[in-house]
Write an enzyme that holds these catalytic residues in place. Structure first.
Site, PDB file in Angstrom:
ATOM      1  N   ASP A 120      -6.352 -16.873  -8.076  1.00 53.12           N
ATOM      2  CA  ASP A 120      -6.614 -18.665  -7.857  1.00 53.12           C
ATOM      3  C   ASP A 120      -4.917 -19.331  -7.188  1.00 53.12           C
ATOM      4  OD1 ASP A 120      -8.925 -18.088  -7.602  1.00 53.12           O
ATOM      5  OD2 ASP A 120      -9.634 -19.337  -9.994  1.00 53.12           O
ATOM      6  N   THR A 164      -8.073 -15.591 -13.664  1.00 48.83           N
ATOM      7  CA  THR A 164      -9.468 -15.505 -13.240  1.00 48.83           C
ATOM      8  C   THR A 164     -10.040 -15.424 -11.459  1.00 48.83           C
ATOM      9  OG1 THR A 164      -8.436 -18.052 -13.788  1.00 48.83           O
ATOM     10  CG2 THR A 164     -10.613 -18.090 -13.876  1.00 48.83           C
ATOM     11  N   ASP A 420      -7.705 -26.620  -9.393  1.00 48.77           N
ATOM     12  CA  ASP A 420      -7.148 -25.666  -8.724  1.00 48.77           C
ATOM     13  C   ASP A 420      -6.459 -24.955  -9.733  1.00 48.77           C
ATOM     14  OD1 ASP A 420      -9.493 -26.427  -7.292  1.00 48.77           O
ATOM     15  OD2 ASP A 420      -8.107 -25.336  -5.763  1.00 48.77           O
TER      16      ASP A 420
END
Ligand SMILES: CCCCCCCCCCCCC/C=C/[C@@H](O)[C@H](CO)NC(=O)CCCCCCCCCCCCCCC
Ligand SMILES: Nc1ncnc2c1ncn2[C@@H]1O[C@H](COP(=O)(O)OP(=O)(O)OP(=O)(O)O)[C@@H](O)[C@H]1O
Ligand SMILES: [Ca+2]
Length: 448
Positions: A120, A164, A420
Site C-alpha cells: 500500500d 497488507t 493509508d
C-alpha cells in the site's frame, strides 16, 4: 498433416477471484488458413482499445517480504510478454523515488498506465506522483481545499508484494500477482475515490483506504519503529496499542452524504459494475455547486459531534485485506464519492476488544452503543487542547476513569493520523472526498 499451428492464451477464472493464464493450441494442415486465423485474431485483439500497450513499472525491492523483484520477473513479466505489452521497469533506490519520478521526470505520453510492485505504501507513492503531476500539468493548486481536481488519465496497476496490500485485495478480491497482471492485460478499469487531506489551506496528503486517528494512528506510529520485523510488526503494535487504551478528545464536523449512496449498515456491498457507484455521478454533480465550510452547524447539512474517542476512522473503501476479510467498513463503496466515518467512543477495554473481534466474524462491528458510523462527503477534526494539567490532576483522572489521558504538563493529549499507512503529525485536518479521481486496472470484486 498438422504442420501448422498457433497458440492462443486466455484467462481462466479459478477459485476465490483468482485468475490463471491458460493456452490452447490449434493445429491446421493448411498454411494459408492458419495465417488467416492468426491475422484475424491479432486484428480483433488490436481493436480492443482498453488494453494497454505500454506500461511504466516501479518495483519496490524492499516491500513486504522483499520479494518484489522476483515476483515481477517470475510471474508478471512473462504474462506481459505474452500479451505483447512494452514495459519500462524501474527498481526503486529509495523511498519516494517512484513518486518523485512520476511528479516531474517521467515522460507519461509514452505509456497507457503505471504499475507498482509492492504494498500500500508503494501504491500511495504512485497515487501522489500521478495526481500531483496531473494537477501541475493543468495549473490546479492542490493547496486549495475546494479546488476542483483534474482526474488522472493513466490507470494504475497494483502487483501485490507488500505487507497488507489492502487496495489490491479490496478492488480485486485476492492478493495474487498473476491475477493482477491479467486484470492489467485485459484492460480493466475501476474508478476510485481519493480523499484529500488539508490543514487549513495547506495540502498534506491523499488517502484512498484508511484515515485513522487514535487507535490506528498510534498503531501506525508504533509499527514504524518496528519496520525491521516485517509484516508481523502490525500484530505486535496492535496488541501494544490495544493495551495502552488511549483516549482522545476532540470534535468532528461532517457533511453527510445524501440517501442515494446508501448507508454503511445497509448490507449492500460494492461489487463489479456497482449501481451505487455508477449513479453517484449524478448526485455528485448536484452537490458540487454547494461550497460550505465545516464547523458551522448553521450551514446546511453539516453536523458536529464532540467527545472522547478511542478511534476515529474514515474508510473510503471497505479496507478488506487478508487480516480482516470483510474490512473496516464492509459496505463502503470504491467510487461513490463518500467515506464511512466510524467513531468509537470511550468504552472499556473489553468492549473495544469485542468491537475488534467482530471484524473477524459475522457479527456487525457497528452494533455497539459506543460506535457510530456516518457516510460523509467531507469532514474535519479538531482535537481538544487541554489546559495544562498538574501531575495530581492527571493521576486523579487515571484513578477515577481508568484511562491514561496522555497529558503531561507541557503537551496536549493528541494522537496522529494514519493515512493509508503513513503517519500524519497534524491532528487538526480537513478531509474532502474527490469523486473518481483515479482509475485502477481492476473491475471491483465479482459476485461468486
Ligand atoms: C481480536 C482480533 C482483532 C482483529 C482486528 C482486526 C482489525 C484489523 C483491521 C485492519 C484494517 C486494515 C486497514 C488497512 C489500512 C491500510 O491503509 C494500511 C496501509 O497498508 N495498513 C495498516 O495500517 C495496517 C493496519 C494493521 C492493523 C492490525 C490490527 C491488529 C489489531 C490487533 C488487536 C489485538 C488485540 C489483542 C488483545 C489481546
Ligand atoms: N528502494 C526503496 N528503499 C527504501 N524504501 C522504499 C524503496 N522503495 C519504496 N520504499 C518505501 O517503502 C515503503 C513500504 O513499501 P511497500 O508499501 O511496498 O511495502 P510494505 O510496507 O511492506 O507494505 P504495506 O504498505 O502494504 O504495509 C513505502 O512507503 C515506500 O515509500
Ligand atoms: Ca467511497
Amino acid at each position: 498433416m498438422d504442420q501448422y499451428a498457433f497458440t492462443v492464451s486466455f484467462v481462466r477464472k479459478t477459485r476465490q477471484h483468482q485468475w490463471w493464464c491458460s493456452d490452447v493450441t490449434f493445429h491446421c494442415a493448411d498454411q494459408e488458413l492458419c495465417e488467416q486465423w492468426v491475422r484475424a485474431t491479432n486484428e480483433q485483439l488490436s481493436s480492443l482499445t482498453n488494453r494497454p500497450k505500454s506500461l511504466l513499472v516501479y518495483i519496490n525491492p524492499y516491500g513486504g517480504k522483499q520479494r518484489g523483484e522476483r515476483i515481477y520477473e517470475q510471474k508478471v513479466a512473462p504474462v506481459f510478454r505474452r500479451a505483447g505489452i512494452f514495459t519500462d521497469v524501474i527498481v526503486t533506490e529509495r523511498a519516494n523515488h517512484a513518486r518523485d519520478h512520476l511528479k516531474t521526470e517521467a515522460n507519461l505520453d509514452k505509456y497507457d498506465g503505471v504499475v507498482c510492485v509492492g504494498g500500500d505504501g508503494m501504491f500511495s507513492e504512485l497515487l501522489h506522483g500521478l495526481v500531483t503531476r496531473t494537477q501541475t500539468d493543468h495549473d490546479v493548486d492542490q493547496n486549495q481545499s475546494d479546488a476542483e481536481l483534474v482526474p488522472c488519465s493513466l490507470r494504475i496497476g497494483i502487483i501485490p508484494a507488500g505487507s497488507t496490500d489492502c487496495v489490491c485485495f479490496a478492488t480485486v478480491g485476492t492478493n495474487d500477482p498473476i491475477t493482477s497482471a491479467l486484470h492489467i492485460v485485459v484492460g480493466d478499469s475501476q474508478p476510485m475515490d481519493v480523499c484529500s487531506v488539508h490543514q487549513k489551506d495547506v495540502f498534506l496528503r491523499y488517502s484512498i483506504s484508511l484515515l485513522g486517528y487514535g487507535f490506528y494512528g498510534d498503531l501506525q506510529a508504533e509499527s514504524e519503529r518496528k519496520r525491521w520485523l516485517g509484516p508481523a510488526r502490525y500484530d505486535l503494535s496492535g496488541i501494544k496499542t490495544f493495551l495502552c487504551h488511549n483516549l482522545y478528545e476532540g470534535s468532528i464536523s461532517f457533511l453527510p452524504a445524501g440517501d442515494n449512496v446508501g448507508h454503511p449498515r445497509d448490507k449492500q456491498p460494492c461489487r463489479s459494475g456497482c449501481r451505487v457507484c455508477q449513479h453517484s455521478k449524478d448526485e455528485h454533480n448536484e452537490m458540487s455547486g454547494e461550497k460550505e465550510k465545516p464547523g458551522d452547524d448553521s450551514s446546511r447539512g453539516w453536523k458536529t459531534v464532540q467527545g472522547e474517542f478511542i478511534a476515529i476512522n474514515s474508510a473510503s473503501m471497505s479496507c478488506a485485506c487478508p487480516r480482516c476479510p470483510k474490512g473496516l467498513s464492509p459496505f463502503a463503496h470504491l467510487a461513490d464519492g463518500t467515506t464511512d466515518l466510524i467513531l468509537v467512543r470511550k468504552c472499556s477495554r473489553l468492549d473495544f476488544f469485542r468491537h475488534l473481534l467482530r471484524h473477524t466474524n459475522k457479527q456487525d462491528q457497528f452494533d455497539h452503543s459506543f460506535v457510530e458510523v456516518h457516510r460523509v462527503r467531507k469532514f474535519s477534526f479538531q482535537p481538544r487542547r487541554h489546559e495544562l494539567a498538574s501531575p495530581e490532576e492527571q493521576s486523579e483522572h487515571l484513578k477515577t476513569t481508568g484511562f491514561n489521558p496522555k497529558i503531561s504538563a507541557q503537551t496536549s493529549a493528541v494522537s496522529s493520523w494514519s493515512c493509508d499507512g503513513e503517519i500524519l503529525h497534524q491532528a487538526a485536518i480537513r478531509v474532502s472526498v474527490q469523486h473518481q479521481l483515479i482509475r485502477l486496472f481492476a473491475r471491483g470484486i465479482e459476485e461468486q
